[in-house]
Design a protein around this motif. Structure first.
Motif, mmCIF file in Angstrom:
data_model
loop_
_atom_site.group_PDB
_atom_site.id
_atom_site.type_symbol
_atom_site.label_atom_id
_atom_site.label_comp_id
_atom_site.label_asym_id
_atom_site.label_seq_id
_atom_site.Cartn_x
_atom_site.Cartn_y
_atom_site.Cartn_z
ATOM 1 N N LEU A 129 0.742 -1.263 -0.391
ATOM 2 C CA LEU A 129 -0.086 0.088 0.101
ATOM 3 C C LEU A 129 0.504 1.433 -0.133
ATOM 4 O O LEU A 129 2.001 1.431 0.782
ATOM 5 C CB LEU A 129 -0.679 -0.050 1.415
ATOM 6 C CG LEU A 129 -1.616 0.842 1.934
ATOM 7 C CD1 LEU A 129 -2.897 0.234 -0.117
ATOM 8 C CD2 LEU A 129 -2.777 0.299 2.716
ATOM 9 N N ALA A 130 0.984 1.754 -1.010
ATOM 10 C CA ALA A 130 1.647 3.394 -0.819
ATOM 11 C C ALA A 130 0.579 4.651 -0.997
ATOM 12 O O ALA A 130 -0.346 4.545 -2.046
ATOM 13 C CB ALA A 130 2.216 3.074 -2.432
ATOM 14 N N PHE A 131 1.080 5.583 -0.260
ATOM 15 C CA PHE A 131 0.342 6.971 -0.422
ATOM 16 C C PHE A 131 0.637 8.201 0.404
ATOM 17 O O PHE A 131 1.347 7.555 1.515
ATOM 18 C CB PHE A 131 -1.748 5.836 0.568
ATOM 19 C CG PHE A 131 -1.981 6.019 1.786
ATOM 20 C CD1 PHE A 131 -0.844 4.718 2.084
ATOM 21 C CD2 PHE A 131 -2.195 7.208 2.943
ATOM 22 C CE1 PHE A 131 -1.085 4.091 3.811
ATOM 23 C CE2 PHE A 131 -2.458 6.884 4.027
ATOM 24 C CZ PHE A 131 -1.555 5.605 4.342
ATOM 25 N N SER A 132 0.244 9.252 0.032
ATOM 26 C CA SER A 132 0.629 9.714 0.478
ATOM 27 C C SER A 132 -0.391 10.720 1.186
ATOM 28 O O SER A 132 -1.671 10.858 0.181
ATOM 29 C CB SER A 132 1.737 10.996 -0.149
ATOM 30 O OG SER A 132 2.490 9.669 -0.579
ATOM 31 N N LEU A 133 -0.616 12.058 2.408
ATOM 32 C CA LEU A 133 -1.803 12.544 2.582
ATOM 33 C C LEU A 133 -0.816 14.028 3.497
ATOM 34 O O LEU A 133 0.195 13.860 4.019
ATOM 35 C CB LEU A 133 -1.847 12.176 4.125
ATOM 36 C CG LEU A 133 -2.713 12.440 5.174
ATOM 37 C CD1 LEU A 133 -3.331 13.442 5.198
ATOM 38 C CD2 LEU A 133 -2.743 11.837 6.361
ATOM 39 N N LEU A 134 -1.845 15.227 3.045
ATOM 40 C CA LEU A 134 -1.358 16.421 2.634
ATOM 41 C C LEU A 134 -2.006 17.135 3.906
ATOM 42 O O LEU A 134 -3.183 17.171 3.910
ATOM 43 C CB LEU A 134 -1.757 17.156 1.794
ATOM 44 C CG LEU A 134 -1.932 18.830 1.909
ATOM 45 C CD1 LEU A 134 -0.129 18.752 2.007
ATOM 46 C CD2 LEU A 134 -2.219 19.517 0.578
ATOM 47 N N TRP A 135 -1.119 17.108 4.705
ATOM 48 C CA TRP A 135 -1.520 18.230 6.062
ATOM 49 C C TRP A 135 -0.889 19.443 6.280
ATOM 50 O O TRP A 135 0.173 20.050 6.341
ATOM 51 C CB TRP A 135 -1.361 17.592 7.304
ATOM 52 C CG TRP A 135 -2.386 17.780 9.076
ATOM 53 C CD1 TRP A 135 -2.622 18.391 9.282
ATOM 54 C CD2 TRP A 135 -3.369 16.643 8.896
ATOM 55 N NE1 TRP A 135 -2.864 18.646 10.742
ATOM 56 C CE2 TRP A 135 -4.089 16.960 10.115
ATOM 57 C CE3 TRP A 135 -4.411 15.558 8.069
ATOM 58 C CZ2 TRP A 135 -5.161 17.374 10.647
ATOM 59 C CZ3 TRP A 135 -5.139 15.347 8.943
ATOM 60 C CH2 TRP A 135 -6.138 15.679 10.364
ATOM 61 N N ARG A 136 -2.164 20.632 6.516
ATOM 62 C CA ARG A 136 -2.148 21.641 6.681
ATOM 63 C C ARG A 136 -1.983 22.035 7.986
ATOM 64 O O ARG A 136 -2.777 22.520 8.754
ATOM 65 C CB ARG A 136 -2.518 22.354 5.554
ATOM 66 C CG ARG A 136 -2.369 22.191 3.817
ATOM 67 C CD ARG A 136 -2.943 23.551 3.135
ATOM 68 N NE ARG A 136 -2.609 23.615 2.080
ATOM 69 C CZ ARG A 136 -2.106 23.592 1.197
ATOM 70 N NH1 ARG A 136 -0.424 24.282 1.853
ATOM 71 N NH2 ARG A 136 -1.580 23.263 0.281
#
Ligand code: BTN
Length: 322
Positions: A129-136
Protein backbone atom coordinates in the motif's frame (compact mmCIF):
# COMPACT_ATOMS: atom_id res chain seq x y z
CA UNK A 1 -2.15 -0.31 -18.87
CA UNK A 2 -1.82 -3.89 -17.49
CA UNK A 3 -4.09 -3.03 -14.57
CA UNK A 4 -7.15 -2.97 -16.81
CA UNK A 5 -6.60 -6.68 -17.51
CA UNK A 6 -5.64 -7.52 -13.95
CA UNK A 7 -8.80 -6.02 -12.55
CA UNK A 8 -10.82 -8.41 -14.73
CA UNK A 9 -8.99 -11.45 -13.40
CA UNK A 10 -9.72 -13.38 -10.26
CA UNK A 11 -7.96 -15.97 -8.20
CA UNK A 12 -10.95 -18.37 -8.25
CA UNK A 13 -11.98 -18.67 -11.90
CA UNK A 14 -10.29 -18.57 -15.27
CA UNK A 15 -11.36 -15.84 -17.68
CA UNK A 16 -10.85 -16.43 -21.36
CA UNK A 17 -8.70 -14.18 -23.50
CA UNK A 18 -11.69 -13.75 -25.79
CA UNK A 19 -13.92 -12.44 -23.00
CA UNK A 20 -11.19 -10.08 -21.77
CA UNK A 21 -10.62 -8.68 -25.25
CA UNK A 22 -14.39 -8.18 -25.67
CA UNK A 23 -14.75 -6.45 -22.29
CA UNK A 24 -11.80 -4.13 -22.92
CA UNK A 25 -12.45 -3.59 -26.62
CA UNK A 26 -8.92 -4.78 -27.42
CA UNK A 27 -7.49 -7.36 -29.79
CA UNK A 28 -6.41 -10.75 -28.43
CA UNK A 29 -2.82 -9.81 -29.20
CA UNK A 30 -3.13 -6.63 -27.12
CA UNK A 31 -4.57 -8.62 -24.21
CA UNK A 32 -1.67 -11.07 -24.46
CA UNK A 33 0.72 -8.15 -24.51
CA UNK A 34 -0.86 -6.61 -21.38
CA UNK A 35 -0.71 -9.95 -19.57
CA UNK A 36 3.00 -10.15 -20.35
CA UNK A 37 3.53 -6.59 -19.10
CA UNK A 38 1.70 -7.43 -15.87
CA UNK A 39 3.91 -10.49 -15.46
CA UNK A 40 6.95 -8.31 -15.95
CA UNK A 41 5.68 -6.19 -13.02
CA UNK A 42 5.85 -9.29 -10.83
CA UNK A 43 2.20 -10.42 -10.95
CA UNK A 44 1.86 -14.20 -11.10
CA UNK A 45 -0.74 -14.99 -13.78
CA UNK A 46 -1.62 -18.57 -14.68
CA UNK A 47 -2.56 -19.26 -18.29
CA UNK A 48 -4.21 -22.53 -19.36
CA UNK A 49 -4.94 -23.22 -23.00
CA UNK A 50 -8.67 -23.37 -23.65
CA UNK A 51 -9.57 -21.87 -20.25
CA UNK A 52 -7.84 -18.51 -20.11
CA UNK A 53 -6.11 -16.59 -17.36
CA UNK A 54 -6.26 -16.64 -13.58
CA UNK A 55 -4.34 -14.89 -10.80
CA UNK A 56 -2.07 -17.24 -8.83
CA UNK A 57 -2.89 -15.43 -5.58
CA UNK A 58 -5.87 -13.24 -4.68
CA UNK A 59 -5.20 -9.52 -5.05
CA UNK A 60 -7.22 -6.80 -3.40
CA UNK A 61 -7.39 -3.80 -5.71
CA UNK A 62 -8.27 -0.35 -4.49
CA UNK A 63 -12.06 0.04 -4.50
CA UNK A 64 -12.77 3.68 -5.49
CA UNK A 65 -16.42 3.93 -4.39
CA UNK A 66 -15.76 2.41 -0.98
CA UNK A 67 -12.58 4.37 -0.40
CA UNK A 68 -14.12 7.67 -1.51
CA UNK A 69 -17.04 7.26 0.90
CA UNK A 70 -14.85 6.09 3.80
CA UNK A 71 -12.27 8.83 3.31
CA UNK A 72 -14.90 11.57 2.91
CA UNK A 73 -16.58 10.47 6.17
CA UNK A 74 -13.22 11.05 7.88
CA UNK A 75 -12.82 14.50 6.30
CA UNK A 76 -10.27 13.53 3.63
CA UNK A 77 -10.26 14.24 -0.09
CA UNK A 78 -9.09 11.12 -1.84
CA UNK A 79 -7.39 10.84 -5.24
CA UNK A 80 -6.84 7.34 -6.58
CA UNK A 81 -4.36 6.59 -9.38
CA UNK A 82 -3.41 3.36 -11.10
CA UNK A 83 0.19 4.41 -11.59
CA UNK A 84 2.28 7.38 -10.41
CA UNK A 85 6.00 8.00 -10.19
CA UNK A 86 5.67 8.65 -6.47
CA UNK A 87 2.63 9.67 -4.44
CA UNK A 88 4.89 11.99 -2.37
CA UNK A 89 6.36 13.70 -5.45
CA UNK A 90 2.89 14.12 -6.93
CA UNK A 91 1.32 15.51 -3.76
CA UNK A 92 4.25 17.78 -2.95
CA UNK A 93 3.89 19.45 -6.36
CA UNK A 94 0.13 19.74 -5.85
CA UNK A 95 0.65 21.21 -2.35
CA UNK A 96 2.82 23.93 -3.86
CA UNK A 97 -0.05 24.89 -6.15
CA UNK A 98 -2.59 25.09 -3.35
CA UNK A 99 -3.90 21.53 -2.98
CA UNK A 100 -6.42 21.34 -0.13
CA UNK A 101 -5.69 20.24 3.44
CA UNK A 102 -6.30 16.53 4.15
CA UNK A 103 -5.83 15.47 0.52
CA UNK A 104 -4.80 11.85 0.14
CA UNK A 105 -3.13 10.42 -2.96
CA UNK A 106 -2.99 6.66 -3.30
CA UNK A 107 -1.61 4.65 -6.21
CA UNK A 108 -1.91 1.00 -7.12
CA UNK A 109 1.67 1.27 -8.22
CA UNK A 110 4.61 3.68 -8.05
CA UNK A 111 7.34 3.64 -10.67
CA UNK A 112 9.78 5.77 -8.65
CA UNK A 113 8.75 5.30 -5.04
CA UNK A 114 11.10 7.16 -2.72
CA UNK A 115 12.38 6.15 0.69
CA UNK A 116 14.33 8.11 3.28
CA UNK A 117 17.97 9.06 2.73
CA UNK A 118 17.46 9.21 -1.03
CA UNK A 119 16.78 5.48 -1.24
CA UNK A 120 14.35 3.84 -3.61
CA UNK A 121 11.12 2.41 -2.15
CA UNK A 122 10.29 -0.85 -3.90
CA UNK A 123 6.66 -1.90 -3.67
CA UNK A 124 5.44 -4.60 -6.03
CA UNK A 125 2.04 -4.19 -7.65
CA UNK A 126 -0.80 -5.49 -5.46
CA UNK A 127 1.51 -6.51 -2.61
CA UNK A 128 1.76 -3.21 -0.83
CA UNK A 129 0.00 0.00 0.00
CA UNK A 130 1.53 3.34 -1.01
CA UNK A 131 -0.11 6.64 -0.23
CA UNK A 132 0.59 10.21 0.79
CA UNK A 133 -1.40 12.62 2.85
CA UNK A 134 -1.20 16.43 2.84
CA UNK A 135 -1.71 18.05 6.24
CA UNK A 136 -1.75 21.83 6.61
CA UNK A 137 -0.82 22.68 10.20
CA UNK A 138 -1.52 25.80 12.23
CA UNK A 139 2.03 25.58 13.57
CA UNK A 140 5.22 26.66 11.75
CA UNK A 141 7.85 24.36 10.26
CA UNK A 142 10.04 24.85 13.32
CA UNK A 143 7.34 23.24 15.47
CA UNK A 144 7.01 20.04 13.43
CA UNK A 145 9.78 18.14 15.18
CA UNK A 146 8.54 14.79 16.37
CA UNK A 147 5.91 14.65 13.61
CA UNK A 148 7.34 11.50 12.02
CA UNK A 149 7.33 9.75 15.40
CA UNK A 150 3.71 10.79 16.02
CA UNK A 151 2.81 9.35 12.59
CA UNK A 152 4.55 6.11 13.64
CA UNK A 153 2.31 6.00 16.71
CA UNK A 154 -0.76 6.45 14.48
CA UNK A 155 0.38 3.69 12.17
CA UNK A 156 1.03 1.24 15.00
CA UNK A 157 -2.31 2.14 16.63
CA UNK A 158 -4.05 1.30 13.34
CA UNK A 159 -2.13 -1.96 12.85
CA UNK A 160 -2.81 -3.09 16.41
CA UNK A 161 -6.52 -2.27 15.96
CA UNK A 162 -6.39 -4.67 12.98
CA UNK A 163 -5.09 -7.41 15.26
CA UNK A 164 -1.35 -6.96 14.72
CA UNK A 165 -0.40 -6.52 18.37
CA UNK A 166 3.28 -7.18 17.64
CA UNK A 167 3.72 -4.07 15.45
CA UNK A 168 6.32 -1.70 16.92
CA UNK A 169 8.07 1.56 16.06
CA UNK A 170 11.81 1.98 15.57
CA UNK A 171 13.42 5.38 15.99
CA UNK A 172 13.12 7.60 14.08
CA UNK A 173 10.30 6.44 11.86
CA UNK A 174 10.12 2.81 10.88
CA UNK A 175 7.44 0.32 11.76
CA UNK A 176 8.68 -3.19 12.50
CA UNK A 177 7.18 -6.61 12.94
CA UNK A 178 9.37 -9.20 14.61
CA UNK A 179 12.37 -6.91 14.10
CA UNK A 180 11.80 -6.71 10.32
CA UNK A 181 10.59 -3.64 8.44
CA UNK A 182 6.85 -3.64 7.86
CA UNK A 183 6.26 -0.02 6.89
CA UNK A 184 8.15 3.18 6.19
CA UNK A 185 7.30 6.85 6.61
CA UNK A 186 8.69 9.68 4.47
CA UNK A 187 7.71 13.20 5.53
CA UNK A 188 8.44 16.18 3.30
CA UNK A 189 7.52 19.65 4.42
CA UNK A 190 6.67 22.82 2.64
CA UNK A 191 6.16 26.37 3.93
CA UNK A 192 8.32 29.13 5.37
CA UNK A 193 9.91 29.03 8.78
CA UNK A 194 7.39 31.34 10.46
CA UNK A 195 4.07 30.82 8.66
CA UNK A 196 1.82 27.78 8.91
CA UNK A 197 3.57 24.62 7.69
CA UNK A 198 2.32 21.87 5.42
CA UNK A 199 3.62 18.32 5.39
CA UNK A 200 3.30 15.56 2.84
CA UNK A 201 3.27 12.35 4.84
CA UNK A 202 4.12 9.34 2.66
CA UNK A 203 3.48 5.86 3.95
CA UNK A 204 4.42 2.52 2.43
CA UNK A 205 3.16 -0.71 4.00
CA UNK A 206 4.09 -4.24 2.95
CA UNK A 207 0.75 -6.02 2.75
CA UNK A 208 1.61 -9.35 1.14
CA UNK A 209 4.76 -11.35 1.72
CA UNK A 210 6.96 -11.02 -1.34
CA UNK A 211 10.05 -13.17 -1.43
CA UNK A 212 11.34 -11.58 -4.62
CA UNK A 213 11.14 -8.18 -2.95
CA UNK A 214 13.07 -9.34 0.12
CA UNK A 215 15.74 -10.66 -2.23
CA UNK A 216 15.93 -7.39 -4.17
CA UNK A 217 16.10 -5.38 -0.94
CA UNK A 218 18.86 -7.60 0.35
CA UNK A 219 17.25 -7.59 3.78
CA UNK A 220 14.28 -9.29 5.33
CA UNK A 221 10.99 -7.45 5.17
CA UNK A 222 7.84 -8.23 7.13
CA UNK A 223 4.29 -8.09 5.81
CA UNK A 224 0.76 -7.85 7.17
CA UNK A 225 0.06 -11.25 5.61
CA UNK A 226 2.81 -12.80 7.69
CA UNK A 227 1.63 -11.11 10.89
CA UNK A 228 -2.09 -11.71 10.48
CA UNK A 229 -1.98 -15.13 8.82
CA UNK A 230 -3.70 -13.82 5.67
CA UNK A 231 -3.27 -10.69 3.58
CA UNK A 232 -5.91 -8.14 4.62
CA UNK A 233 -7.94 -6.09 2.16
CA UNK A 234 -5.81 -3.07 1.23
CA UNK A 235 -8.89 -0.84 1.38
CA UNK A 236 -9.46 -1.77 5.04
CA UNK A 237 -5.81 -1.08 5.80
CA UNK A 238 -5.90 2.34 4.14
CA UNK A 239 -9.12 3.39 5.90
CA UNK A 240 -7.83 2.07 9.24
CA UNK A 241 -4.61 4.08 8.94
CA UNK A 242 -6.44 7.23 7.78
CA UNK A 243 -8.78 6.92 10.79
CA UNK A 244 -5.87 6.70 13.23
CA UNK A 245 -3.93 9.51 11.54
CA UNK A 246 -6.84 11.97 11.60
CA UNK A 247 -6.79 11.84 15.41
CA UNK A 248 -3.01 11.85 15.72
CA UNK A 249 -2.45 14.78 13.35
CA UNK A 250 -5.12 16.97 14.99
CA UNK A 251 -3.63 16.27 18.40
CA UNK A 252 -0.12 16.92 17.11
CA UNK A 253 -1.22 20.26 15.66
CA UNK A 254 -2.67 21.30 19.02
CA UNK A 255 0.04 19.96 21.37
CA UNK A 256 3.06 18.76 19.37
CA UNK A 257 4.73 15.43 20.13
CA UNK A 258 4.51 15.77 23.94
CA UNK A 259 1.27 13.79 24.44
CA UNK A 260 2.73 10.86 22.43
CA UNK A 261 6.05 10.42 24.24
CA UNK A 262 5.06 7.65 26.67
CA UNK A 263 3.01 5.77 24.09
CA UNK A 264 5.86 5.96 21.58
CA UNK A 265 8.34 4.62 24.14
CA UNK A 266 6.00 1.76 25.02
CA UNK A 267 5.84 0.89 21.30
CA UNK A 268 9.60 1.17 20.71
CA UNK A 269 11.12 -2.13 19.58
CA UNK A 270 14.52 -1.29 21.06
CA UNK A 271 13.48 0.61 24.17
CA UNK A 272 16.13 0.21 26.88
CA UNK A 273 18.35 -1.90 24.61
CA UNK A 274 21.97 -1.34 23.58
CA UNK A 275 22.15 0.39 20.21
CA UNK A 276 24.62 2.13 17.98
CA UNK A 277 23.82 5.32 16.13
CA UNK A 278 25.54 6.18 12.86
CA UNK A 279 25.22 8.89 10.28
CA UNK A 280 25.45 12.70 10.10
CA UNK A 281 29.10 12.23 9.18
CA UNK A 282 30.15 11.49 12.72
CA UNK A 283 31.57 8.45 14.46
CA UNK A 284 29.31 5.68 15.60
CA UNK A 285 27.83 6.38 19.00
CA UNK A 286 27.01 3.52 21.29
CA UNK A 287 24.71 3.47 24.25
CA UNK A 288 21.30 2.45 25.52
CA UNK A 289 18.10 3.69 23.87
CA UNK A 290 16.64 5.41 26.94
CA UNK A 291 13.64 7.02 25.26
CA UNK A 292 12.66 10.14 23.36
CA UNK A 293 12.05 13.74 24.38
CA UNK A 294 9.23 16.10 23.46
CA UNK A 295 10.93 17.06 20.19
CA UNK A 296 11.24 13.42 19.16
CA UNK A 297 15.00 13.22 19.60
CA UNK A 298 16.44 9.99 20.93
CA UNK A 299 17.94 9.97 24.41
CA UNK A 300 21.04 7.84 24.15
CA UNK A 301 22.59 6.87 27.47
CA UNK A 302 26.32 6.62 26.80
CA UNK A 303 29.33 6.03 29.03
CA UNK A 304 29.78 9.81 29.23
CA UNK A 305 26.17 10.75 29.92
CA UNK A 306 22.89 11.12 28.03
CA UNK A 307 23.18 12.47 24.47
CA UNK A 308 20.33 13.89 22.39
CA UNK A 309 20.17 12.41 18.90
CA UNK A 310 18.03 14.49 16.57
CA UNK A 311 15.89 13.10 13.75
CA UNK A 312 17.56 13.12 10.38
CA UNK A 313 20.17 11.10 8.61
CA UNK A 314 20.77 8.84 11.52
CA UNK A 315 20.58 5.06 11.64
CA UNK A 316 20.01 2.90 14.61
CA UNK A 317 21.43 -0.58 14.82
CA UNK A 318 20.92 -3.19 17.43
CA UNK A 319 24.17 -4.52 18.87
CA UNK A 320 25.03 -7.91 20.31
CA UNK A 321 23.82 -8.78 23.79
CA UNK A 322 25.46 -6.84 26.56
C1 BTN B 1 11.45 4.70 4.23
O1 BTN B 1 12.52 4.81 3.62
O2 BTN B 1 11.33 3.92 5.17
C2 BTN B 1 10.27 5.53 3.84
C3 BTN B 1 9.45 4.86 2.77
C4 BTN B 1 8.24 5.67 2.36
C5 BTN B 1 7.55 5.08 1.16
C6 BTN B 1 6.27 5.78 0.84
S1 BTN B 1 5.29 4.89 -0.33
C7 BTN B 1 4.23 6.24 -0.49
C8 BTN B 1 5.07 7.49 -0.49
N1 BTN B 1 5.56 7.80 -1.84
C9 BTN B 1 6.88 7.65 -1.94
O3 BTN B 1 7.54 7.84 -2.98
N2 BTN B 1 7.40 7.28 -0.77
C10 BTN B 1 6.39 7.18 0.26
Amino acid sequence: MPLSVLKLLSHEDFRSGEEISRRLGLSRASVHNLVERARALGVDIQAVRGRGYRLAVPYSWLAPARLDAGAAALGYRLHIHDMLDSTNTHLLAAAQSGQAHASVVVAEMQTRGRGRRGREWLAPLGSSLAFSLLWRFQRPLTALSGLSLAVGVGLVRALRAMGLQAAQVKWPNDVLLGGKKLAGILIETHGDMLGAAAAVIGIGINVRADLALAERLGMPAASLEEGLGAAPDRNDVLLGVLTALAGVLSEFDAHGFKPFVLEWEAMHAWQGLPVSVTGMGRDTLEGRAAGVDESGSLRLETAVGVQQIYSGEVGLRRMGQS
